[in-house]
Write a protein that holds these residues in place. Sequence first.
Motif, PDB file in Angstrom:
ATOM      1  N   ASP A  31       1.710   4.178   2.311  1.00 19.19           N
ATOM      2  CA  ASP A  31       1.804   3.169   3.359  1.00 19.19           C
ATOM      3  C   ASP A  31       2.035   3.823   4.711  1.00 19.19           C
ATOM      4  O   ASP A  31       2.616   4.903   4.793  1.00 19.19           O
ATOM      5  CB  ASP A  31       2.972   2.224   3.086  1.00 19.19           C
ATOM      6  CG  ASP A  31       2.765   1.390   1.844  1.00 19.19           C
ATOM      7  OD1 ASP A  31       1.885   0.533   1.869  1.00 19.19           O
ATOM      8  OD2 ASP A  31       3.485   1.608   0.856  1.00 19.19           O
TER       9      ASP A  31
ATOM     10  N   GLN B  87       4.514  -3.435  11.445  1.00 20.46           N
ATOM     11  CA  GLN B  87       3.299  -3.748  10.705  1.00 20.46           C
ATOM     12  C   GLN B  87       3.133  -2.673   9.656  1.00 20.46           C
ATOM     13  O   GLN B  87       3.259  -1.482   9.950  1.00 20.46           O
ATOM     14  CB  GLN B  87       2.073  -3.767  11.611  1.00 20.46           C
ATOM     15  CG  GLN B  87       1.922  -5.042  12.396  1.00 20.46           C
ATOM     16  CD  GLN B  87       0.621  -5.052  13.169  1.00 20.46           C
ATOM     17  OE1 GLN B  87       0.576  -4.548  14.281  1.00 20.46           O
ATOM     18  NE2 GLN B  87      -0.405  -5.632  12.583  1.00 20.46           N
TER      19      GLN B  87
ATOM     20  N   PHE C  86       0.655  -1.012   6.667  1.00 19.54           N
ATOM     21  CA  PHE C  86      -0.713  -0.872   6.207  1.00 19.54           C
ATOM     22  C   PHE C  86      -0.705  -0.030   4.930  1.00 19.54           C
ATOM     23  O   PHE C  86      -0.166   1.078   4.930  1.00 19.54           O
ATOM     24  CB  PHE C  86      -1.586  -0.177   7.251  1.00 19.54           C
ATOM     25  CG  PHE C  86      -1.658  -0.902   8.562  1.00 19.54           C
ATOM     26  CD1 PHE C  86      -2.573  -1.928   8.751  1.00 19.54           C
ATOM     27  CD2 PHE C  86      -0.800  -0.583   9.602  1.00 19.54           C
ATOM     28  CE1 PHE C  86      -2.637  -2.610   9.962  1.00 19.54           C
ATOM     29  CE2 PHE C  86      -0.856  -1.248  10.815  1.00 19.54           C
ATOM     30  CZ  PHE C  86      -1.781  -2.270  10.991  1.00 19.54           C
ATOM     31  N   GLU C  87      -1.264  -0.562   3.852  1.00 14.03           N
ATOM     32  CA  GLU C  87      -1.392   0.208   2.626  1.00 14.03           C
ATOM     33  C   GLU C  87      -2.608   1.126   2.805  1.00 14.03           C
ATOM     34  O   GLU C  87      -3.709   0.660   3.122  1.00 14.03           O
ATOM     35  CB  GLU C  87      -1.584  -0.718   1.428  1.00 14.03           C
ATOM     36  CG  GLU C  87      -1.477   0.007   0.120  1.00 14.03           C
ATOM     37  CD  GLU C  87      -1.405  -0.925  -1.076  1.00 14.03           C
ATOM     38  OE1 GLU C  87      -1.919  -0.516  -2.129  1.00 14.03           O
ATOM     39  OE2 GLU C  87      -0.840  -2.026  -0.956  1.00 14.03           O
TER      40      GLU C  87
ATOM     41  N   ASP D 205      -6.043   0.434   1.579  1.00 16.78           N
ATOM     42  CA  ASP D 205      -6.789  -0.641   2.224  1.00 16.78           C
ATOM     43  C   ASP D 205      -7.259  -0.278   3.631  1.00 16.78           C
ATOM     44  O   ASP D 205      -7.771  -1.131   4.358  1.00 16.78           O
ATOM     45  CB  ASP D 205      -5.921  -1.905   2.317  1.00 16.78           C
ATOM     46  CG  ASP D 205      -5.546  -2.438   0.947  1.00 16.78           C
ATOM     47  OD1 ASP D 205      -6.316  -2.227  -0.009  1.00 16.78           O
ATOM     48  OD2 ASP D 205      -4.475  -3.063   0.834  1.00 16.78           O
ATOM     49  N   VAL D 206      -7.077   0.993   4.036  1.00 18.63           N
ATOM     50  CA  VAL D 206      -7.440   1.423   5.387  1.00 18.63           C
ATOM     51  C   VAL D 206      -8.654   2.338   5.317  1.00 18.63           C
ATOM     52  O   VAL D 206      -8.668   3.319   4.570  1.00 18.63           O
ATOM     53  CB  VAL D 206      -6.259   2.154   6.068  1.00 18.63           C
ATOM     54  CG1 VAL D 206      -6.684   2.749   7.400  1.00 18.63           C
ATOM     55  CG2 VAL D 206      -5.096   1.202   6.271  1.00 18.63           C
TER      56      VAL D 206
ATOM     57  N   VAL E  76      -6.796   0.260  13.621  1.00 19.71           N
ATOM     58  CA  VAL E  76      -6.758   0.399  12.174  1.00 19.71           C
ATOM     59  C   VAL E  76      -7.919  -0.411  11.605  1.00 19.71           C
ATOM     60  O   VAL E  76      -8.003  -1.620  11.832  1.00 19.71           O
ATOM     61  CB  VAL E  76      -5.422  -0.115  11.594  1.00 19.71           C
ATOM     62  CG1 VAL E  76      -5.371   0.098  10.096  1.00 19.71           C
ATOM     63  CG2 VAL E  76      -4.243   0.554  12.283  1.00 19.71           C
TER      64      VAL E  76
ATOM     65  N   SER F  56      -9.622  -1.976   8.459  1.00 12.77           N
ATOM     66  CA  SER F  56      -9.285  -2.397   7.097  1.00 12.77           C
ATOM     67  C   SER F  56     -10.521  -2.417   6.213  1.00 12.77           C
ATOM     68  O   SER F  56     -11.623  -2.710   6.669  1.00 12.77           O
ATOM     69  CB  SER F  56      -8.674  -3.799   7.115  1.00 12.77           C
ATOM     70  OG  SER F  56      -7.502  -3.805   7.887  1.00 12.77           O
ATOM     71  N   LEU F  57     -10.306  -2.106   4.936  1.00 14.10           N
ATOM     72  CA  LEU F  57     -11.377  -2.177   3.949  1.00 14.10           C
ATOM     73  C   LEU F  57     -11.208  -3.432   3.127  1.00 14.10           C
ATOM     74  O   LEU F  57     -10.083  -3.875   2.927  1.00 14.10           O
ATOM     75  CB  LEU F  57     -11.321  -0.949   3.027  1.00 14.10           C
ATOM     76  CG  LEU F  57     -11.619   0.389   3.687  1.00 14.10           C
ATOM     77  CD1 LEU F  57     -11.420   1.502   2.671  1.00 14.10           C
ATOM     78  CD2 LEU F  57     -13.022   0.434   4.233  1.00 14.10           C
TER      79      LEU F  57
ATOM     80  N   THR G 217     -13.461  -5.284   4.614  1.00 10.79           N
ATOM     81  CA  THR G 217     -14.012  -6.144   5.669  1.00 10.79           C
ATOM     82  C   THR G 217     -14.363  -5.401   6.949  1.00 10.79           C
ATOM     83  O   THR G 217     -15.110  -5.915   7.765  1.00 10.79           O
ATOM     84  CB  THR G 217     -13.007  -7.254   6.033  1.00 10.79           C
ATOM     85  OG1 THR G 217     -11.827  -6.638   6.553  1.00 10.79           O
ATOM     86  CG2 THR G 217     -12.674  -8.113   4.831  1.00 10.79           C
ATOM     87  N   LYS G 218     -13.785  -4.221   7.147  1.00 19.76           N
ATOM     88  CA  LYS G 218     -13.957  -3.428   8.370  1.00 19.76           C
ATOM     89  C   LYS G 218     -13.392  -4.139   9.599  1.00 19.76           C
ATOM     90  O   LYS G 218     -13.794  -3.876  10.718  1.00 19.76           O
ATOM     91  CB  LYS G 218     -15.408  -3.019   8.562  1.00 19.76           C
ATOM     92  CG  LYS G 218     -15.913  -2.156   7.426  1.00 19.76           C
ATOM     93  CD  LYS G 218     -17.215  -1.518   7.723  1.00 19.76           C
ATOM     94  CE  LYS G 218     -17.592  -0.682   6.499  1.00 19.76           C
ATOM     95  NZ  LYS G 218     -18.709   0.136   6.690  1.00 19.76           N
TER      96      LYS G 218
ATOM     97  N   THR H 287      -7.631  -3.832  13.575  1.00 21.45           N
ATOM     98  CA  THR H 287      -6.368  -4.266  14.163  1.00 21.45           C
ATOM     99  C   THR H 287      -6.041  -3.274  15.270  1.00 21.45           C
ATOM    100  O   THR H 287      -5.911  -2.077  15.011  1.00 21.45           O
ATOM    101  CB  THR H 287      -5.238  -4.251  13.103  1.00 21.45           C
ATOM    102  OG1 THR H 287      -5.599  -5.106  12.029  1.00 21.45           O
ATOM    103  CG2 THR H 287      -3.919  -4.696  13.701  1.00 21.45           C
TER     104      THR H 287
END
Length: 159
Positions: free
Chosen positions: A25, A36, A38-39, A42-43, A55, A57-58, A60-61, A64
């Motif tokens: 994380d 905030q 972030f795992e 998932d990044v 950042v 995200s996976l 969805t791309k 943030t």
Amino acid sequence: MNRKTTIAAVALLAMAGATAKAQTDVVVTKLSGEQQRFELADVGKFYFGDGAMNVVSLPTKAVTAIPLSGLLNIKFLPNPDGIDNIIGNDNQGVKFAYDGNRLSASGINGAASAAIFSTDGRKMMSAKQWDGTPVETSSLPKGVYIFKVNNNTFKFIKK
């Protein structure tokens, strides 16, 4: 790249290199005290631009953006549920089975927390309300893994 962005990028890389042992994380603390999390699984990536740490995200791309001017610190944290926490294993009546493709456990009362960890501490799969349904392992690469159900653990080898 401006000075603030360069300092933030160097600090982020230094933290990653200094603590590169099984982090799962990233916690970003803002000057307001808000955090905030972030795992890392998932990044997709972190990058700095336009005065922000971005950042992605996976899967969805989605991006943030966290303004650098409001950033207090960035910390990489190890997973508190990882392999380091496995102490003893009386399994409390839980029986595990692995047939090379599926993991199962019997003797579980009600919904359980379940997770598979690689030996380097990465969380490969998790379920907070696992009902005991056999877990498919065909997507895992070859290697040694730990299957943790509540406080019960089972080591298995994916060939």
